[in-house]
Scaffold this motif. Structure first.
Motif, PDB file in Angstrom:
ATOM      1  N   UNK A 174       0.814  -1.223   0.000  1.00 54.37           N
ATOM      2  CA  UNK A 174       0.000   0.000   0.000  1.00 54.37           C
ATOM      3  C   UNK A 174       0.841   1.263   0.000  1.00 54.37           C
ATOM      4  N   UNK A 175       1.807   1.330   0.913  1.00 53.60           N
ATOM      5  CA  UNK A 175       2.546   2.582   1.095  1.00 53.60           C
ATOM      6  C   UNK A 175       3.882   2.612   0.366  1.00 53.60           C
ATOM      7  N   UNK A 176       4.550   1.483   0.262  1.00 51.12           N
ATOM      8  CA  UNK A 176       5.839   1.446  -0.413  1.00 51.12           C
ATOM      9  C   UNK A 176       5.715   1.388  -1.917  1.00 51.12           C
ATOM     10  N   UNK A 177       4.733   0.625  -2.389  1.00 47.67           N
ATOM     11  CA  UNK A 177       4.561   0.440  -3.831  1.00 47.67           C
ATOM     12  C   UNK A 177       3.410   1.269  -4.392  1.00 47.67           C
ATOM     13  N   UNK A 202      -7.481   2.294  -5.653  1.00 54.67           N
ATOM     14  CA  UNK A 202      -8.555   1.667  -4.869  1.00 54.67           C
ATOM     15  C   UNK A 202      -8.837   0.212  -5.245  1.00 54.67           C
ATOM     16  N   UNK A 203      -8.599  -0.155  -6.506  1.00 58.47           N
ATOM     17  CA  UNK A 203      -8.849  -1.539  -6.913  1.00 58.47           C
ATOM     18  C   UNK A 203      -7.859  -2.505  -6.263  1.00 58.47           C
ATOM     19  N   UNK A 204      -6.669  -2.023  -5.928  1.00 61.26           N
ATOM     20  CA  UNK A 204      -5.696  -2.857  -5.228  1.00 61.26           C
ATOM     21  C   UNK A 204      -6.090  -3.005  -3.762  1.00 61.26           C
ATOM     22  N   UNK A 259     -18.588  -4.427  -0.058  1.00 63.61           N
ATOM     23  CA  UNK A 259     -19.020  -4.002  -1.379  1.00 63.61           C
ATOM     24  C   UNK A 259     -19.345  -5.272  -2.174  1.00 63.61           C
ATOM     25  N   UNK A 260     -19.669  -5.149  -3.397  1.00 66.92           N
ATOM     26  CA  UNK A 260     -20.050  -6.337  -4.171  1.00 66.92           C
ATOM     27  C   UNK A 260     -18.888  -6.972  -4.914  1.00 66.92           C
ATOM     28  N   UNK A 261     -17.672  -6.433  -4.756  1.00 66.64           N
ATOM     29  CA  UNK A 261     -16.513  -6.924  -5.492  1.00 66.64           C
ATOM     30  C   UNK A 261     -15.556  -7.652  -4.549  1.00 66.64           C
ATOM     31  N   UNK A 262     -15.398  -8.965  -4.704  1.00 67.67           N
ATOM     32  CA  UNK A 262     -14.561  -9.734  -3.785  1.00 67.67           C
ATOM     33  C   UNK A 262     -13.108  -9.881  -4.236  1.00 67.67           C
ATOM     34  N   UNK A 263     -12.642  -9.000  -5.139  1.00 70.80           N
ATOM     35  CA  UNK A 263     -11.338  -9.232  -5.733  1.00 70.80           C
ATOM     36  C   UNK A 263     -10.267  -8.216  -5.353  1.00 70.80           C
ATOM     37  N   UNK A 264     -10.503  -7.407  -4.328  1.00 73.89           N
ATOM     38  CA  UNK A 264      -9.464  -6.488  -3.876  1.00 73.89           C
ATOM     39  C   UNK A 264      -8.305  -7.265  -3.272  1.00 73.89           C
ATOM     40  N   UNK A 295      -7.739  -5.849   1.004  1.00 73.99           N
ATOM     41  CA  UNK A 295      -8.858  -5.997   1.938  1.00 73.99           C
ATOM     42  C   UNK A 295      -9.594  -7.331   1.780  1.00 73.99           C
ATOM     43  N   UNK A 296      -9.698  -7.823   0.570  1.00 78.87           N
ATOM     44  CA  UNK A 296     -10.470  -9.043   0.349  1.00 78.87           C
ATOM     45  C   UNK A 296      -9.596 -10.289   0.408  1.00 78.87           C
TER      46      UNK A 296
END
Length: 184
Positions: free
Chosen positions: A126-129, A135-137, A143-148, A151-152
């Protein structure tokens, strides 16, 4: 209705007593899905030859300390003992902790170590790269998207490892083989 309740109790009562099931499946799923992920990641950090265990590749520094490495012009000699120790420990952890989990040795401590590793890995992503800017990473819960990725996906990884922290390795493990018989 009583017959249905009795059937339900009979089936799920057996599952309640199947203390071996969750830890055994958790270790199997870890081996099937994450073992090679971490080992291949560890291989990218090794330097050349046997001494590569103690002399990490430049890519290791780029993966673990991306912004600091860029700031010193990608010169590993500009880093001190602290950076070297973190990179070596992180590299070894990617081999040792997953192997211990798979064979079931020091499983609770190894799983706890892997949870810490995943937290540090996620913060570095998150912070280094710069993943925080995408937000998609990061993803989002509820939410309805299980591919983060963070977080996911990594929530599932940590949940799997928490099963091992709480339940231990299960019956097919070195932990069980070396534990005192009265503790089993």
């Amino acid at each position: 209705m009583n017959a249905l309740i009795s059937l339900h109790t009979a089936i799920f009562g057996r599952l309640d007593r199947a203390d071996w099931l969750l830890p055994t499946l958790a270790r199997f799923v870890f081996a099937a899905t994450l073992l090679m992920y971490f080992w291949v990641s560890g291989l990218t950090k090794l330097g050349d030859g046997f001494m590569g265990l103690f002399q990490p590749s430049t890519g290791a520094y780029a993966q673990i300390f991306p912004r600091a490495f860029e700031a010193v012009g990608y010169d590993t000699d500009a880093f001190g003992f602290f950076h070297w120790a973190v990179v070596v420990a992180g590299t070894w952890a990617e081999f040792i902790l997953p192997a211990l989990i798979v064979i079931g040795l020091l499983t609770r401590l190894s799983a706890l170590g892997m949870i810490g590793f995943i937290v540090v890995q996620s913060l570095t992503d998150l912070y280094g790269h710069g993943g925080i800017d995408h937000p998609e990473t990061l993803g989002a819960w509820f939410d309805r998207f299980p591919d983060g990725m963070i977080m996911d996906q990594r929530a599932f990884w940590i949940m799997l490892l928490l099963i091992l922290v709480v339940k231990g390795a299960g019956p097919i493990s070195v932990d069980r083989a070396v534990s005192p018989k009265d503790a089993a």
